[in-house]
Design a protein around this motif. Structure first.
Motif, PDB file in Angstrom:
ATOM      1  N   UNK A 127      30.226 146.755   3.194  1.00  0.00           N
ATOM      2  CA  UNK A 127      29.655 145.630   3.951  1.00  0.00           C
ATOM      3  C   UNK A 127      28.243 145.855   4.502  1.00  0.00           C
ATOM      4  N   UNK A 128      27.825 147.086   4.618  1.00  0.00           N
ATOM      5  CA  UNK A 128      26.535 147.380   5.252  1.00  0.00           C
ATOM      6  C   UNK A 128      25.361 146.967   4.361  1.00  0.00           C
ATOM      7  N   UNK A 129      24.300 146.440   4.986  1.00  0.00           N
ATOM      8  CA  UNK A 129      23.079 146.182   4.207  1.00  0.00           C
ATOM      9  C   UNK A 129      21.965 147.143   4.662  1.00  0.00           C
TER      10      UNK A 129
ATOM     11  N   UNK B 176      19.193 146.874   6.099  1.00  0.00           N
ATOM     12  CA  UNK B 176      18.547 146.639   7.405  1.00  0.00           C
ATOM     13  C   UNK B 176      19.369 147.220   8.559  1.00  0.00           C
ATOM     14  N   UNK B 177      20.653 147.409   8.301  1.00  0.00           N
ATOM     15  CA  UNK B 177      21.551 147.878   9.375  1.00  0.00           C
ATOM     16  C   UNK B 177      21.521 149.402   9.423  1.00  0.00           C
ATOM     17  N   UNK B 178      20.630 149.909  10.277  1.00  0.00           N
ATOM     18  CA  UNK B 178      20.294 151.351  10.223  1.00  0.00           C
ATOM     19  C   UNK B 178      20.854 152.185  11.368  1.00  0.00           C
ATOM     20  N   UNK B 179      21.382 151.551  12.424  1.00  0.00           N
ATOM     21  CA  UNK B 179      21.945 152.328  13.533  1.00  0.00           C
ATOM     22  C   UNK B 179      23.146 151.600  14.107  1.00  0.00           C
ATOM     23  N   UNK B 180      23.978 152.340  14.841  1.00  0.00           N
ATOM     24  CA  UNK B 180      25.281 151.793  15.249  1.00  0.00           C
ATOM     25  C   UNK B 180      25.587 152.022  16.724  1.00  0.00           C
ATOM     26  N   UNK B 181      26.411 151.123  17.264  1.00  0.00           N
ATOM     27  CA  UNK B 181      27.077 151.330  18.544  1.00  0.00           C
ATOM     28  C   UNK B 181      28.545 151.558  18.243  1.00  0.00           C
ATOM     29  N   UNK B 182      29.088 152.652  18.734  1.00  0.00           N
ATOM     30  CA  UNK B 182      30.507 152.965  18.541  1.00  0.00           C
ATOM     31  C   UNK B 182      31.210 152.709  19.865  1.00  0.00           C
TER      32      UNK B 182
ATOM     33  N   UNK C 176      23.012 136.945  13.550  1.00  0.00           N
ATOM     34  CA  UNK C 176      23.392 136.928  12.132  1.00  0.00           C
ATOM     35  C   UNK C 176      23.002 138.231  11.422  1.00  0.00           C
ATOM     36  N   UNK C 177      22.155 139.035  12.072  1.00  0.00           N
ATOM     37  CA  UNK C 177      21.733 140.317  11.483  1.00  0.00           C
ATOM     38  C   UNK C 177      22.801 141.414  11.652  1.00  0.00           C
ATOM     39  N   UNK C 178      23.747 141.182  12.537  1.00  0.00           N
ATOM     40  CA  UNK C 178      24.713 142.231  12.900  1.00  0.00           C
ATOM     41  C   UNK C 178      25.912 142.301  11.961  1.00  0.00           C
ATOM     42  N   UNK C 179      26.399 143.534  11.746  1.00  0.00           N
ATOM     43  CA  UNK C 179      27.691 143.787  11.106  1.00  0.00           C
ATOM     44  C   UNK C 179      28.626 144.294  12.201  1.00  0.00           C
TER      45      UNK C 179
ATOM     46  N   UNK D 139      27.504 136.727  13.547  1.00  0.00           N
ATOM     47  CA  UNK D 139      27.543 138.098  13.007  1.00  0.00           C
ATOM     48  C   UNK D 139      28.526 138.152  11.837  1.00  0.00           C
ATOM     49  N   UNK D 140      28.284 139.087  10.902  1.00  0.00           N
ATOM     50  CA  UNK D 140      29.264 139.360   9.838  1.00  0.00           C
ATOM     51  C   UNK D 140      30.394 140.165  10.470  1.00  0.00           C
ATOM     52  N   UNK D 141      31.632 139.712  10.318  1.00  0.00           N
ATOM     53  CA  UNK D 141      32.750 140.403  10.974  1.00  0.00           C
ATOM     54  C   UNK D 141      33.748 140.931   9.940  1.00  0.00           C
ATOM     55  N   UNK D 142      34.281 142.119  10.220  1.00  0.00           N
ATOM     56  CA  UNK D 142      35.219 142.786   9.302  1.00  0.00           C
ATOM     57  C   UNK D 142      36.336 143.400  10.141  1.00  0.00           C
TER      58      UNK D 142
END
Length: 242
Positions: free
Chosen positions: A114-116, A118-124, A195-198, A220-223
């Motif tokens: 699912x990642x594109x 542009x999505x280069x960093x994360x919050x866990x 809308x940029x968020x996964x 946001x894209x949700x999974x």
């Protein structure tokens, strides 16, 4: 008559678990009538010692809250389980109890699906056994992250909105919102999603948590956690059949 081969799942309050149905269907498809899968709902981790005594037990899965607590009861850990510091699959082989982590395999599969770019960093969100597997995968793929948890320096009360804006991958690793508490959600500034968020929630029951509903409302894209769950189960099956 063929010898019975037993598997199972240890955890607490796990009546909702998908694992039993999943593996029973697998045994049926593969025509393995002597294979069985049981749910072991343990009040505390010490009770696992009774599970170790079950005859013909080849292995079991481990879920909340025992993924870290199980480690002292095992003889060996796989490299991944050792690095992650959490175990979700145990194999009995040559008189030894060996711990593995297949959550990392499951999460990696979901993330890469699912990642594109542009999505280069994360919050866990969360700091338990599942979050440890997620962080292991993020490090493997050189994705910087910040951890948000109840007693952390960054927690659900002081999470800066800028952090949400600038981290385009959000991974919800807490059990908050799991069936039957489906209206619950961690406290989160959803208005800063876009809308940029996964947004990945590791929960699979319900299929759409309150957290994912609120994220989806921000486009946001949700999974959910279903693919991760299936992938980690397949990996566990592979390990049990080494």
């Amino acid at each position: 008559m063929e010898e019975k081969v037993k598997f199972g799942l240890i955890g607490r309050n796990i009546f909702y678990s998908f694992s039993k149905k999943y593996f029973e269907e697998k045994f049926s498809e593969l025509k393995l009538p002597n294979f069985s899968y049981s749910i072991f709902d343990l009040k505390e981790i010490l009770d696992v010692q009774e599970i170790f005594e079950i005859e013909n037990l080849r292995g079991f899965n481990v879920t909340i809250p025992y993924k870290e607590q199980i480690i002292p009861f095992l003889d060996e850990l796989s490299d991944e389980a050792e690095k992650i510091g959490a175990v979700n699959t145990v194999l009995f082989k040559n008189g030894k109890k060996i711990g593995y982590n297949t959550d990392a395999f499951g999460f990696e599969n979901t993330l890469l699906l699912h990642k594109n770019p542009k999505q280069k960093s994360a919050l866990v969100l969360g700091n338990g056994g599942a979050a440890k597997a997620v962080k292991y995968v993020l490090e493997k793929h050189q994705i910087p992250y910040q951890t948000v948890f109840r007693n952390g320096k960054i927690n659900f009360k002081n999470l800066p909105k800028e952090a949400v804006n600038s981290h385009l991958i959000i991974v919800q690793c807490t059990p908050v919102g799991t069936f039957p508490n489906v209206s619950d959600s961690v406290d989160f500034p959803f208005e800063n999603l876009s809308a940029e968020h996964l947004v990945i929630d590791l929960i699979y029951n319900p299929a759409e948590t309150e957290f994912l509903k609120k994220a989806a409302a921000q486009k946001a894209t949700t999974v959910n956690g279903e693919n991760m769950l299936k992938m980690q189960a397949e990996k566990a099956w592979e390990i049990w059949n080494i």
